[in-house]
Design an enzyme around this catalytic site. Structure first.
Site, mmCIF file in Angstrom:
data_model
loop_
_atom_site.group_PDB
_atom_site.id
_atom_site.type_symbol
_atom_site.label_atom_id
_atom_site.label_comp_id
_atom_site.label_asym_id
_atom_site.label_seq_id
_atom_site.Cartn_x
_atom_site.Cartn_y
_atom_site.Cartn_z
ATOM 1 N N LYS A 99 27.822 5.122 -36.324
ATOM 2 C CA LYS A 99 27.903 6.443 -35.830
ATOM 3 C C LYS A 99 27.283 6.748 -34.394
ATOM 4 C CE LYS A 99 28.464 8.957 -40.158
ATOM 5 N NZ LYS A 99 28.298 7.786 -41.279
ATOM 6 N N GLU A 121 27.511 18.769 -38.255
ATOM 7 C CA GLU A 121 27.274 19.103 -39.392
ATOM 8 C C GLU A 121 26.834 17.580 -40.092
ATOM 9 O OE1 GLU A 121 30.053 18.288 -37.953
ATOM 10 O OE2 GLU A 121 30.314 16.191 -39.038
ATOM 11 N N SER A 388 29.845 -1.403 -41.337
ATOM 12 C CA SER A 388 29.636 -0.292 -40.516
ATOM 13 C C SER A 388 28.236 0.130 -40.337
ATOM 14 C CB SER A 388 30.499 0.747 -41.201
ATOM 15 O OG SER A 388 30.194 0.971 -42.597
HETATM 16 C C1 PLP Z 1 29.261 7.666 -42.276
HETATM 17 C C2 PLP Z 1 29.545 6.129 -42.684
HETATM 18 C C3 PLP Z 1 30.889 5.601 -42.916
HETATM 19 C C4 PLP Z 1 31.873 6.419 -42.971
HETATM 20 O O1 PLP Z 1 32.518 7.265 -42.287
HETATM 21 P P1 PLP Z 1 33.776 6.690 -41.270
HETATM 22 O O2 PLP Z 1 34.042 7.930 -40.307
HETATM 23 O O3 PLP Z 1 34.775 6.685 -42.247
HETATM 24 O O4 PLP Z 1 33.506 5.352 -40.644
HETATM 25 C C5 PLP Z 1 30.969 4.415 -43.107
HETATM 26 N N1 PLP Z 1 29.868 3.404 -42.940
HETATM 27 C C6 PLP Z 1 28.481 3.996 -42.608
HETATM 28 C C7 PLP Z 1 27.608 3.032 -42.775
HETATM 29 C C8 PLP Z 1 28.442 5.292 -42.353
HETATM 30 O O5 PLP Z 1 27.221 5.899 -42.119
#
Ligand code: PLP
Length: 404
Positions: A99, A121, A388
């Site tokens: 993020k 948000e 992610s």
């Molecule tokens: C917020 C988040 C997501 C989901 O958001 P996307 O916009 O689909 O990437 C996925 N993995 C993590 C670690 C997150 O913090």
């Protein structure tokens, strides 16, 4: 060291109107249209000029910790019955997830536009923390809107945002969760557009946000593609990413879109199964609709009302999906599957046990997708999973679920 990362990378101009086939667009109230237009024009101007990409590259490299490594996980691969498995380590980025790539990009854009105040948000608080972090670093005032129920559930993230100097507004309307926070933040933005910038957290919403967020997240695949070639001499056979709103997935897919031999797989939150209200698998049971200013695939009931969703993981829990994913699904360039809460939890435990890497519960959905695919693909295939984020934020929740 990963010498494969080439800085500075370039930011591409936006497509006209942000249409992805029949999806995307900016279906917004008249008051918001000129504000979005100004944002799109400012971005296009700065993208052409080159300074934004250069500053962003510098911040990503010297502040956020890019490039993130590409890690092979042989013990995990063996357990899945897979050939080779590699993880793109967004969990190692500053603040623990992808993020921050987007938050830094948009915050820099805000500063270039002469805005002094960012609003955002947040649901579970991850995007709020990334935004507050970028704002602290760049000297911007920061206000984060959060549903009161979410804020009560995520006390620690509320405190983190406050430590970072952000003002956290607990929204009392509606169900007091993410959707209500979005509504409040948008209202505030329309009223204060002269000095504020709305820093949106995923590849969703009206044009230009889905494209902006993709441009700021594409660094994931620019790096991973070069790293795969360097470490294995070839591209992966399959690339898997989890899809909440779709920002990490679109960033992870972008550089491979023209590599037709690379199979792209997005994994949605299957929750407790496909009964209405129990999941967030938009491509499994959703249909075309409009949500938060975009035409996309939405979970709707028989009266065209947005359905409630459930996922063990807050980041997967959204009834719509980024419009470019709707397009990639419609054209068949990417496939979408879902993983249940139970499958994600199983991979959460399996990865940390076998490799010493604690994945976010969101990312564990991508792992679960890889686990499902591995037997189909056989021992010769190479799978790349976009990890992610890290799972430290989820440890208390997992402990509670085990106790209960
Ligand atoms: C917020 C988040 C997501 C989901 O958001 P996307 O916009 O689909 O990437 C996925 N993995 C993590 C670690 C997150 O913090």
């Amino acid at each position: 060291m990963n010498p494969s990362f080439t800085t500075p990378y370039t930011l591409d101009p936006l497509q006209e109107k942000g249409r992805f086939g029949p999806f995307g667009g900016a279906l917004v109230p008249p008051a918001l249209a000129p504000v979005l237009q100004e944002l799109a024009e400012a971005y296009d101007h700065l993208a052409q000029e080159g300074a934004l990409a250069e500053e962003l590259s510098h911040l990503l490299g010297h502040y956020a910790g890019r490039p993130t490594p590409l890690t092979e996980v042989p013990r995990y691969a063996e357990a899945l019955g897979a050939g080779r498995v590699f993880l793109k380590r967004e969990d190692l980025l500053h603040t623990g997830a992808h993020k921050l790539n987007n938050a830094l990009g948009q915050a820099l854009l805000a500063r270039h536009m002469g805005k002094t105040h960012v609003v955002a948000e947040t649901g579970a608080g991850q995007h709020g923390v990334a935004t507050a972090t970028a704002a602290a670093r760049l000297g911007l005032r920061c206000t984060v809107f959060m549903g009161a129920v979410d804020a009560a559930r995520q006390r620690l993230n509320v405190f983190r945002m406050k430590l970072l100097g952000a003002e956290v507004i607990e929204v009392q309307g509606g169900l007091q969760t993410l959707k209500d926070a979005v509504d409040e933040a948008l209202n505030y933005y329309v009223e204060h557009a002269r000095d504020t910038f709305y820093l949106l957290g995923s590849a969703v919403g009206p044009h230009p946000y889905p494209s902006l967020v993709r441009e700021f997240q594409k660094v994931i695949s620019l790096e991973s593609r070069a790293q795969m070639l360097q470490q294995t001499g070839a591209l992966p056979d399959v690339l898997v990413a989890c899809v909440g709103g779709g920002s990490n997935a679109i960033g992870a897919f972008h550089a491979y879109l023209n590599d037709e031999a690379v199979c792209l797989v997005g994994v949605e939150g299957g929750g407790r199964g496909l009964e209405p209200g129990q999941h967030a698998a938009r491509f499994a049971t959703g249909r075309p609709g409009v949500l938060h200013g975009m035409a996309t695939v939405v979970l709707l009931d028989e009266n065209d009302q947005v359905q409630p969703t459930h996922s063990v993981s807050a980041g997967m829990d959204y009834p719509g999906v980024g419009p470019q994913h709707a397009y990639l699904h419609a054209t068949g360039r990417a496939q979408y599957r879902f993983a249940t809460d139970a499958e994600a939890l199983r991979e959460f435990h399996r990865l940390v046990r076998l490799e010493g890497i604690l994945p976010a519960l969101e990312s564990a959905h991508a792992l679960a997708g890889a686990a499902r695919l591995a037997p189909e693909l056989g021992a010769k295939a190479t799978i790349l999973v976009n990890l992610s984020g890290r799972g430290d934020k989820d440890v208390a929740q997992v402990a509670e679920m085990q106790a209960g």
